[in-house]
Design a protein around this motif. Sequence first.
Motif, short mmCIF file in Angstrom:
data_model
loop_
_atom_site.label_atom_id
_atom_site.label_comp_id
_atom_site.label_asym_id
_atom_site.label_seq_id
_atom_site.Cartn_x
_atom_site.Cartn_y
_atom_site.Cartn_z
N ILE A 1 0.82 -1.21 0.00
CA ILE A 1 0.00 0.00 0.00
C ILE A 1 0.86 1.26 0.00
O ILE A 1 0.65 2.16 -0.81
CB ILE A 1 -0.94 0.02 1.23
CG1 ILE A 1 -1.83 -1.24 1.24
CG2 ILE A 1 -1.78 1.29 1.24
CD1 ILE A 1 -2.74 -1.37 0.03
N MET A 2 1.83 1.31 0.91
CA MET A 2 2.72 2.49 1.00
C MET A 2 4.03 2.15 0.32
O MET A 2 5.03 1.80 0.95
CB MET A 2 2.91 2.88 2.47
CG MET A 2 1.66 3.49 3.07
SD MET A 2 1.73 3.68 4.87
CE MET A 2 1.19 2.03 5.37
N LYS A 3 4.01 2.25 -1.01
CA LYS A 3 5.11 1.76 -1.82
C LYS A 3 6.37 2.62 -1.70
O LYS A 3 7.48 2.14 -1.90
CB LYS A 3 4.67 1.65 -3.28
CG LYS A 3 3.46 0.73 -3.47
CD LYS A 3 3.01 0.67 -4.90
CE LYS A 3 1.67 -0.07 -5.04
NZ LYS A 3 1.73 -1.45 -4.59
N MET A 4 6.21 3.90 -1.41
CA MET A 4 7.37 4.78 -1.28
C MET A 4 8.01 4.62 0.11
O MET A 4 9.22 4.45 0.22
CB MET A 4 6.95 6.23 -1.48
CG MET A 4 6.40 6.53 -2.85
SD MET A 4 7.74 6.87 -3.99
CE MET A 4 6.84 6.81 -5.54
N THR A 5 7.20 4.72 1.17
CA THR A 5 7.74 4.73 2.53
C THR A 5 8.05 3.32 3.02
O THR A 5 9.21 2.96 3.22
CB THR A 5 6.75 5.43 3.48
OG1 THR A 5 5.44 4.85 3.32
CG2 THR A 5 6.68 6.91 3.20
N GLU A 6 7.04 2.51 3.21
CA GLU A 6 7.27 1.12 3.63
C GLU A 6 8.10 0.37 2.59
O GLU A 6 8.92 -0.49 2.92
CB GLU A 6 5.93 0.42 3.87
CG GLU A 6 5.10 1.00 5.00
CD GLU A 6 5.53 0.49 6.37
OE1 GLU A 6 5.83 -0.71 6.49
OE2 GLU A 6 5.57 1.30 7.31
N GLY A 7 7.88 0.73 1.33
CA GLY A 7 8.64 0.09 0.26
C GLY A 7 10.12 0.37 0.34
O GLY A 7 10.95 -0.44 -0.10
N LEU A 8 10.49 1.53 0.89
CA LEU A 8 11.91 1.86 1.01
C LEU A 8 12.61 0.90 1.96
O LEU A 8 13.76 0.50 1.74
CB LEU A 8 12.07 3.31 1.49
CG LEU A 8 13.49 3.86 1.57
CD1 LEU A 8 14.23 3.69 0.25
CD2 LEU A 8 13.48 5.33 1.99
N LEU A 9 11.94 0.51 3.05
CA LEU A 9 12.54 -0.48 3.95
C LEU A 9 12.70 -1.82 3.23
O LEU A 9 13.74 -2.47 3.32
CB LEU A 9 11.69 -0.66 5.21
CG LEU A 9 12.23 -1.73 6.18
CD1 LEU A 9 13.60 -1.34 6.73
CD2 LEU A 9 11.25 -1.98 7.32
N LYS A 10 11.68 -2.24 2.50
CA LYS A 10 11.75 -3.51 1.78
C LYS A 10 12.90 -3.51 0.77
O LYS A 10 13.69 -4.46 0.70
CB LYS A 10 10.42 -3.79 1.05
CG LYS A 10 10.39 -5.08 0.24
CD LYS A 10 9.03 -5.28 -0.40
CE LYS A 10 8.95 -6.61 -1.15
NZ LYS A 10 9.77 -6.61 -2.38
#
Length: 487
Positions: free
Chosen positions: A180-189
């Motif tokens: 869902i939060m591809k920029m923020t949470e995605g950055l950790l991934k």
Amino acid sequence: MTTATKTVTVIPGDGIGPECVKSAQEIIAASGAAISWDEQIAGASAFRQGIASGVPDATIESVHKTRCVLKGPLETPVGFGEKSANVTLRKLFETYANIRPVRELPGVVTPYSGRGIDLVVIRENVEDLYAGIEHMQTPGVAQCLKLISRKGCEKVVRLAFEFARAEGRKSIACATKSNIMKMTEGLLKRTFEEVAKEYPDIESWHVIIDNCAHQLVKKPEQFDIIVTTNMNGDIISDLTSALVGGLGFAPSANIGNDVAIFEAVHGSAPKYAGKNVINPSAVIGSAIMMLRHLGEYEAAEKVENAMLVTFEEGKHKTGDVVGYGSPEATSTTAFTEAIIANLGKTSSRYRKREHSPIKLPKVSAEPALVFPKTRRVIGADVFVEANQLPSVVGPALEAAVEGSPIKLKMISNRGTQVYPSRGAITDCIDQHRCRFVLRDLSAGNEVTNEIINDLIARVTAKFNWMHIEKLQEFDGAAGYTKAQGED
């Protein structure tokens, strides 16, 4: 055991904190560990003195000197007033990782007993929603900025892998809401997957955070280490504590490259304060982690085994286990005395885990870590307050930017495109995100600051605006997400 005395800043805390901390101090003294204490305050007592942060200068100076803190729980006003003194301490000293070990304890019976739970939640500790950057955008709309940095992600991810090596662990799951939060949470991934290549000896995998919570209830023994963002980690680490007996048994460490803060994760429970009924195990467990951090491995093993033997004996169960007021309930002081009496004994049912010093990650101190080859601004999102429907706001803004190099692409409300209408049934609020982009997106064209200044002047003539975000491209990739329903 080392012989040089190490000074630790001790903050007894609020409510039940002083009783729990005193218990840990007495046990550490009886273990023979070479620890001295510099007692300071934070939390409620500091707030009462008018210190808005809840952390006095004297406490800050002490931590700068000792670089190590043992802390009881601190009171924080909920929903109003001052910032959390707990969070302030973590941020002041850049303790960027929160480590929460969760392991099945002998004699502490739960629905999961016998499952062999032995996992650690490692949570990013200073950014995400806990940056605490909030604004009332309109009288009825609040905003909180979720800030995730590449630097913050890399530090906590590298620490997680180094922690795995220090404890001989074999697997790390990265838990995010990156679907869902591809920029923020995605950055950790993305950071996790990149750093994982440097640790081929450790299995790494990704799990969506809601599925992670589901799996923790269904099959917790499958997890070894979970690394996650701040808010997610706050939630699932409390969940994992419940699997092995509750927050009364949940120690934690806040680790930074310069300072470490050790604390129980439970609250100050003022209704039990001063009654000598509270379970000090979480603070004792945090003190064990502190001893290891200070290189006092022998004392740490001694205290841990004494506490485990006390659990195994089953004679000393505090009110959180058997019920407050129960005739079987052991007092805080009696529990402490039982552990001291068991110093030197070894648990027969608890598999010893080897511990070695954690190699703290070295990440550049420079503010910027990511350097794209190309970047350009192709538009701007302007957030406006308007007590009209999008069908009125949209045409007004289109007229306002007539003759400008940019045009109104769409308006979203609560994340869904509402203008031009896509047929969505949206109960609109008075905050509208208005997306403006270049009329001509040909290569080389860019939105300048002058264009944005002109845009704001044009919007201001029609509506009250409160927030603006540039729409940027980095190496040709959009640095922003689309609204639901946006083409």
